[in-house]
Design an enzyme around this catalytic site. Structure first.
Site, PDB file in Angstrom:
ATOM      1  N   HIS A 130     -77.928  46.265   5.308  1.00 41.78           N
ATOM      2  CA  HIS A 130     -77.710  45.987   3.884  1.00 41.78           C
ATOM      3  C   HIS A 130     -76.239  46.248   3.585  1.00 41.78           C
ATOM      4  O   HIS A 130     -75.868  47.357   3.206  1.00 41.78           O
ATOM      5  CB  HIS A 130     -78.616  46.862   3.006  1.00 41.78           C
ATOM      6  CG  HIS A 130     -79.909  46.193   2.685  1.00 41.78           C
ATOM      7  ND1 HIS A 130     -79.959  45.059   1.910  1.00 41.78           N
ATOM      8  CD2 HIS A 130     -81.175  46.466   3.067  1.00 41.78           C
ATOM      9  CE1 HIS A 130     -81.226  44.663   1.813  1.00 41.78           C
ATOM     10  NE2 HIS A 130     -81.985  45.491   2.517  1.00 41.78           N
TER      11      HIS A 130
ATOM     12  N   ASP B  80     -80.066  46.171  -1.280  1.00 43.61           N
ATOM     13  CA  ASP B  80     -81.005  47.306  -1.316  1.00 43.61           C
ATOM     14  C   ASP B  80     -80.902  48.005  -2.676  1.00 43.61           C
ATOM     15  O   ASP B  80     -81.915  48.380  -3.274  1.00 43.61           O
ATOM     16  CB  ASP B  80     -80.728  48.291  -0.158  1.00 43.61           C
ATOM     17  CG  ASP B  80     -79.249  48.697  -0.052  1.00 43.61           C
ATOM     18  OD1 ASP B  80     -78.383  47.977  -0.594  1.00 43.61           O
ATOM     19  OD2 ASP B  80     -78.957  49.740   0.577  1.00 43.61           O
TER      20      ASP B  80
ATOM     21  N   TYR C 122     -74.336  26.497  -3.106  1.00 46.57           N
ATOM     22  CA  TYR C 122     -74.722  27.146  -4.353  1.00 46.57           C
ATOM     23  C   TYR C 122     -73.934  26.581  -5.523  1.00 46.57           C
ATOM     24  O   TYR C 122     -72.740  26.346  -5.406  1.00 46.57           O
ATOM     25  CB  TYR C 122     -74.460  28.655  -4.262  1.00 46.57           C
ATOM     26  CG  TYR C 122     -75.281  29.379  -3.224  1.00 46.57           C
ATOM     27  CD1 TYR C 122     -76.317  28.744  -2.543  1.00 46.57           C
ATOM     28  CD2 TYR C 122     -75.037  30.708  -2.921  1.00 46.57           C
ATOM     29  CE1 TYR C 122     -77.067  29.413  -1.605  1.00 46.57           C
ATOM     30  CE2 TYR C 122     -75.783  31.390  -1.978  1.00 46.57           C
ATOM     31  CZ  TYR C 122     -76.796  30.733  -1.316  1.00 46.57           C
ATOM     32  OH  TYR C 122     -77.538  31.409  -0.379  1.00 46.57           O
TER      33      TYR C 122
ATOM     34  N   GLU D 285     -74.172  56.452  -4.828  1.00 46.55           N
ATOM     35  CA  GLU D 285     -75.457  56.263  -5.510  1.00 46.55           C
ATOM     36  C   GLU D 285     -75.453  56.738  -6.968  1.00 46.55           C
ATOM     37  O   GLU D 285     -76.382  56.433  -7.710  1.00 46.55           O
ATOM     38  CB  GLU D 285     -76.577  56.964  -4.726  1.00 46.55           C
ATOM     39  CG  GLU D 285     -76.894  56.259  -3.417  1.00 46.55           C
ATOM     40  CD  GLU D 285     -77.826  57.058  -2.529  1.00 46.55           C
ATOM     41  OE1 GLU D 285     -77.788  58.308  -2.589  1.00 46.55           O
ATOM     42  OE2 GLU D 285     -78.586  56.434  -1.774  1.00 46.55           O
TER      43      GLU D 285
END
Ligand SMILES: [Zn+2]
Ligand SMILES: [Zn+2]
Length: 412
Positions: free
Chosen positions: A105, A110, A301, A387
């Protein structure tokens, strides 16, 4: 309907933050490539079910949609996360380092998945105070294959019909910063292949052959004039031949060269001009030199288009929350720092691509960035996030949902 106070939202974020970090670490440890997100989508479905949210699985192969209804009628808002990882060997030394060799990841998906599950936890807890419906879209294959295209094709924005959609991406920016812009914020990105055909001969007798390498060299040079002479100088576009393969030996005039490239453009019109000119120039140069050229265009895209009204929801809420962000993250900022500067308004689009563009083609949308610290950039084997960013991403995405839904309640 009264909105949720900042204080209440902060309490909810604190309540679920640790759970979100655990889920993120679990997903990080078990990364899966595009369209192979089996374990991840099962995990997502089971977490949504635990919350009592209606779950639809197997959309766009491995995609999952959760549907949460508020207590009063209103609009339908979609929130989107991507679930796939990249073909890389992780070089970070973490207790939750990838256990899948060659898969990592490294783009933060994630975090996006765990974050959206956290938002689902928060919004489930306050569903009685919400108007309308929230669709949690967990899509596969953002990196490779256009999972967003498949989700839209399989009705992710229908039944109930989605009125607006928001998504976010982690970014290598200082912790606590948020970036948002409006208009086209990312580019159309398409692939092309040029197959140049000549005729093989011994290099001692080049006149008996047609040299596909010499033709290709001329094609590449001639293509350079497209941007400078065919495109409005105020438009933004670029293209490159990124791969070239041809020839088998130093003493053979080669009969085949294959070139592969990418076109990146900010508008549909520019995309068409570049596409048509590459084909026209490549074919004419090849023909003029007695060869042939086949042109293959692989649509990628579409540009990500941020609707101004939707982008303003994010911008205004982010500015409103700057003091909370500073306090929650304990940011050490100089006293003269204007807190509003934590919110960066993008005035410069990126020529990167994101398959969120498939949703923004259909409904009013906003895609924004949350600073995940200044570690290695995305797509690097050392990519890492701080985080603590979940304090910002959980709060902002949940608050955007509450504000959008409760401002658009339907009185009956
Ligand atoms: Zn990526
Ligand atoms: Zn990504």
């Amino acid at each position: 309907m009264p909105s949720i106070t900042n204080e209440k939202m902060r309490q909810l974020v604190n309540k679920y933050e640790q759970n979100v970090i655990e889920i993120r670490r679990d997903i990080h440890m078990h990364p899966e490539l595009s369209f192979q997100e089996k374990r991840t989508s099962e995990l997502v479905a089971s977490k949504l079910e635990e919350l009592g949210i209606e779950v639809r699985s197997g959309i766009g192969k491995t995609g999952v949609i959760g549907i949460l209804k508020g207590s009063r009628p209103g609009k339908t808002l979609a929130l989107r996360a991507d679930m796939d990882a990249l073909p890389l060997d992780e070089e970070n030394d973490l207790p939750f380092k990838s256990v899948n060799a060659g898969v990592m990841h490294a783009c933060g998906h994630d975090c996006h998945t765990a974050n959206l599950l956290g938002v689902a936890m928060i919004l489930s807890e306050i569903k009685n105070e919400l108007c309308g419906t929230i669709k949690f879209i967990f899509q596969p294959a953002e990196e490779n294959g256009g999972g967003g295209r498949e989700m839209v094709k399989e009705g992710a924005l229908k039944n109930p019909d989605v009125d607006a959609i928001f998504g976010l991406h982690v970014k290598q920016m200082p912790l606590g910063t948020i970036e948002v812009g409006h208009g086209n914020i990312m580019a159309y990105s398409d692939r092309f292949i040029l197959r140049v055909k000549g005729k093989q001969a011994h290099t001692s007798n080049p006149q008996q052959g047609v040299d596909s390498i010499v033709i290709s060299a001329n094609i590449i040079t001639a293509l350079q004039s497209i941007i400078s002479r065919q495109i409005d100088p105020l438009e933004t576009a670029t293209f490159s031949v990124g791969q070239i393969n041809g020839g088998t030996a130093p003493n053979i005039v080669p009969d085949l060269v294959e070139m592969v490239g990418m076109i990146r453009s900010m508008s549909k019109n520019t995309r068409e001009i570049i596409k048509n000119n590459i084909e026209k120039i490549a074919k004419s140069v090849a023909e003029g030199m007695s060869g042939e050229c086949e042109f293959i265009f692989k649509e990628g895209y579409p540009a990500v288009f941020n609707n101004k009204e939707m982008a303003d929801y994010v911008k205004e809420l982010a500015i409103e929350r700057c003091q909370d962000i500073k306090d929650d993250l304990d940011l050490q900022l100089p006293p003269e720092f204007d807190l509003k500067e934590l919110v960066r308004i993008t005035d410069k689009p990126s020529l990167g691509a994101e398959d969120f563009g498939f949703y923004s083609l259909e409904v009013p949308a906003c895609f924004f960035y949350v600073g995940a610290g200044n570690q290695a950039p995305v797509h690097s084997p050392k990519f890492m996030v701080d985080e603590r960013m979940f304090k910002v991403s959980l709060n902002l995405l949940s608050s955007v949902a509450v504000k959008f839904l409760n401002q658009n309640s339907i009185t009956i």
